[in-house]
Design an enzyme around this catalytic site. Structure first.
Site, PDB file in Angstrom:
ATOM      1  N   LYS A  35       0.841  -1.202   0.000  1.00 46.56           N
ATOM      2  CA  LYS A  35       0.000   0.000   0.000  1.00 46.56           C
ATOM      3  C   LYS A  35       0.877   1.253   0.000  1.00 46.56           C
ATOM      4  CE  LYS A  35      -0.271  -0.256   5.049  1.00 46.56           C
ATOM      5  NZ  LYS A  35      -1.116  -0.597   6.202  1.00 46.56           N
ATOM      6  N   ARG A 129     -10.381  -0.283  15.677  1.00 49.48           N
ATOM      7  CA  ARG A 129     -10.401   0.306  14.338  1.00 49.48           C
ATOM      8  C   ARG A 129     -11.433  -0.518  13.575  1.00 49.48           C
ATOM      9  NH1 ARG A 129      -4.762   1.066  11.041  1.00 49.48           N
ATOM     10  NH2 ARG A 129      -5.074  -1.155  10.672  1.00 49.48           N
ATOM     11  N   HIS A 159      -5.858  -7.287  13.526  1.00 49.56           N
ATOM     12  CA  HIS A 159      -4.656  -6.451  13.488  1.00 49.56           C
ATOM     13  C   HIS A 159      -4.201  -6.187  14.913  1.00 49.56           C
ATOM     14  CE1 HIS A 159      -1.802  -4.010  11.397  1.00 49.56           C
ATOM     15  NE2 HIS A 159      -2.177  -2.883  11.962  1.00 49.56           N
ATOM     16  N   ARG A 216       1.218 -10.481   7.479  1.00 51.32           N
ATOM     17  CA  ARG A 216       1.179  -9.367   6.519  1.00 51.32           C
ATOM     18  C   ARG A 216       2.416  -8.509   6.752  1.00 51.32           C
ATOM     19  NH1 ARG A 216      -3.763  -9.444   9.136  1.00 51.32           N
ATOM     20  NH2 ARG A 216      -3.119  -7.582  10.279  1.00 51.32           N
ATOM     21  N   TYR A 260      13.282  31.802   5.342  1.00 50.58           N
ATOM     22  CA  TYR A 260      11.995  32.343   5.810  1.00 50.58           C
ATOM     23  C   TYR A 260      11.994  32.512   7.322  1.00 50.58           C
ATOM     24  CZ  TYR A 260       9.703  31.303   1.324  1.00 50.58           C
ATOM     25  OH  TYR A 260       9.319  31.267   0.014  1.00 50.58           O
ATOM     26  N   CYS A 307      12.193  25.088   2.982  1.00 56.23           N
ATOM     27  CA  CYS A 307      11.225  25.754   2.100  1.00 56.23           C
ATOM     28  C   CYS A 307      10.476  24.693   1.282  1.00 56.23           C
ATOM     29  CB  CYS A 307      11.914  26.702   1.122  1.00 56.23           C
ATOM     30  SG  CYS A 307      13.197  27.735   1.813  1.00 56.23           S
ATOM     31  N   MET A 308       9.589  25.132   0.408  1.00 59.93           N
ATOM     32  CA  MET A 308       8.806  24.179  -0.379  1.00 59.93           C
ATOM     33  C   MET A 308       9.695  23.347  -1.312  1.00 59.93           C
ATOM     34  SD  MET A 308       5.537  24.755  -2.908  1.00 59.93           S
ATOM     35  CE  MET A 308       4.471  25.495  -1.711  1.00 59.93           C
ATOM     36  N   ASP A 309      10.711  23.972  -1.894  1.00 55.27           N
ATOM     37  CA  ASP A 309      11.519  23.282  -2.923  1.00 55.27           C
ATOM     38  C   ASP A 309      13.015  23.233  -2.618  1.00 55.27           C
ATOM     39  OD1 ASP A 309       9.049  23.446  -4.504  1.00 55.27           O
ATOM     40  OD2 ASP A 309       9.595  25.558  -4.653  1.00 55.27           O
TER      41      ASP A 309
END
Ligand SMILES: *Cc1c(COP(=O)(O)O)cnc(C)c1O
Length: 366
Positions: A35, A129, A159, A216, A260, A307-309
């Site tokens: 997953k 759950r 689980h 699993r 920033y 920062c973002m990038d």
């Protein structure tokens, strides 16, 4: 050609090796949990590599993940471990995907379509759950028998929620969970349910269930720890490294600030490096002023906010220059588990967060 900005390298032979080590240890069926894009490692590539080794049991969390595997040639059993919206039930049949029965109401919804699905009944043994409460074993028995009359009952599972922690209290709780599971499975043993599974990575290495015949396997497949206190079996190794580059060097003077919010102030003249990865690549912003990268094995600390990038590091005395590679994650000195320790999370989240913008490159070992 590798993307020279921010990229991950995944060693598929390492994942196969981790699987085989675990399987030998467990001595039963092992379902590969792929997953969340195989915990960030690339679900199609990982599932294909395992399929080539004969693995034919896979688990995902969402129907789109299951369909992606089928459309890329993955055969064998694919189980969805959670909710599929009823509008998508037809796709379960079309793609031959197995569905968890998460509640009695959910079963009624399935039944109302008057179609027969491959199903695994989820039992809740204490996590609270999904699953029907295993504290009422007679009721569970009755429910499982009902399911077996109208659906193709492939499995029953539960689980474990503290299998990764070894305190006395946790061990007691986990044993109780397994006892509840075994009690229900014993009552329906005449049904010869093909797959009976209760353990994730941590559970399978530590506990025994009388009626379970499958584990699993998620996090250990990727070579990471279920919990920091956990010791992995000999030979299990992290399968992914994450690299980026220094895009420029810059000399700054004492008293200047970086990034920033001006959260870092140089206390002396220094050389800094700009790294071309940011939180949009999945590099956690909580590493601001806290994390580090590795350059030729040396730790270069992050200065200022991620920062973002991009983010900035103290180059110290290193000669790192434009285009030089740095490791954001490596397999020994800076693992995803190490990074998780710095941000107060778990290795699972670190690898799952590496975003689509980061290309994955595959190798079959060194
Ligand atoms: C994700 C998941 C697993 C895998 O757990 P790991 O700790 O990664 O081994 C197993 N079972 C279920 C139901 C899951 O959701």
């Amino acid at each position: 050609m590798k993307n020279g900005r921010s990229w991950a390298e995944v060693d598929l032979s390492c994942i196969v090796n981790n699987y085989n080590i675990y399987k030998r240890f467990a001595g039963k069926n092992v379902m590969a949990v792929v997953k969340a894009n195989a915990y960030g490692h690339g679900s199609v590539a990982v599932a294909k590599a395992l399929q080539d080794e004969g693995v034919d049991l896979f688990a995902v969390a969402a129907i789109n993940e299951a369909i992606e595997l089928r459309e890329n040639g993955i055969k064998g059993l694919i189980l969805i471990l959670g909710y599929t919206p009823p509008e998508k039930f037809d796709e379960l049949l079309k793609y031959d995907i197995s569905q968890s029965i998460i509640s009695e109401a959910y079963f009624e919804t399935m039944l109302s379509t008057r179609k027969e699905y491959k199903v695994h009944v989820a039992l809740d043994t204490g996590m609270n759950r999904i699953g029907i409460k295993a504290q009422y074993p007679e009721h569970c028995e009755e429910f499982i028998r009902k399911c077996s009359e109208s659906m193709i009952l492939e499995g029953v599972f539960t689980h474990l929620c503290v299998a990764d922690t070894k305190g006395e209290e946790e061990v007691g709780f986990t044993k109780k969970q397994i006892a509840l599971f075994d009690d229900v499975l014993e009552r329906v043993s005449d049904l010869d349910i093909p797959y009976r599974h209760c353990a994730n990575s941590a559970g399978g290495l530590t506990y025994e269930s009388r009626f379970s015949n499958m584990d699993r396997l998620g996090i250990i497949l990727y070579g990471l720890k279920p919990d920091n206190s956990f010791k992995l079996p000999e030979g299990i190794r992290p399968a992914m490294i994450w690299k980026s580059v220094v895009t420029m060097r810059k000399h700054i003077l004492a008293g200047e600030t970086v990034g920033y919010g001006r959260t870092f102030t140089a206390d002396k003249d220094m050389d800094i490096g700009i790294i071309s990865t940011g939180y949009a690549d999945g590099y956690n912003r909580l590493l601001s002023n806290k994390g580090y990268v590795l350059y030729n094995g040396e730790k270069l600390p992050i200065i200022g906010r991620v920062c973002m990038d991009q983010f900035m590091v103290d180059l110290k005395d290193s000669d790192a220059k434009q285009g030089d590679k740095v490791y954001l994650i490596d397999t020994e000195k800076l693992t995803a588990d190490d990074m998780a320790n710095m941000t107060g999370t778990i290795g699972y989240e670190i690898v799952c967060d590496i975003s689509e913008r980061v290309p994955r490159y595959y190798s079959e070992g060194e």
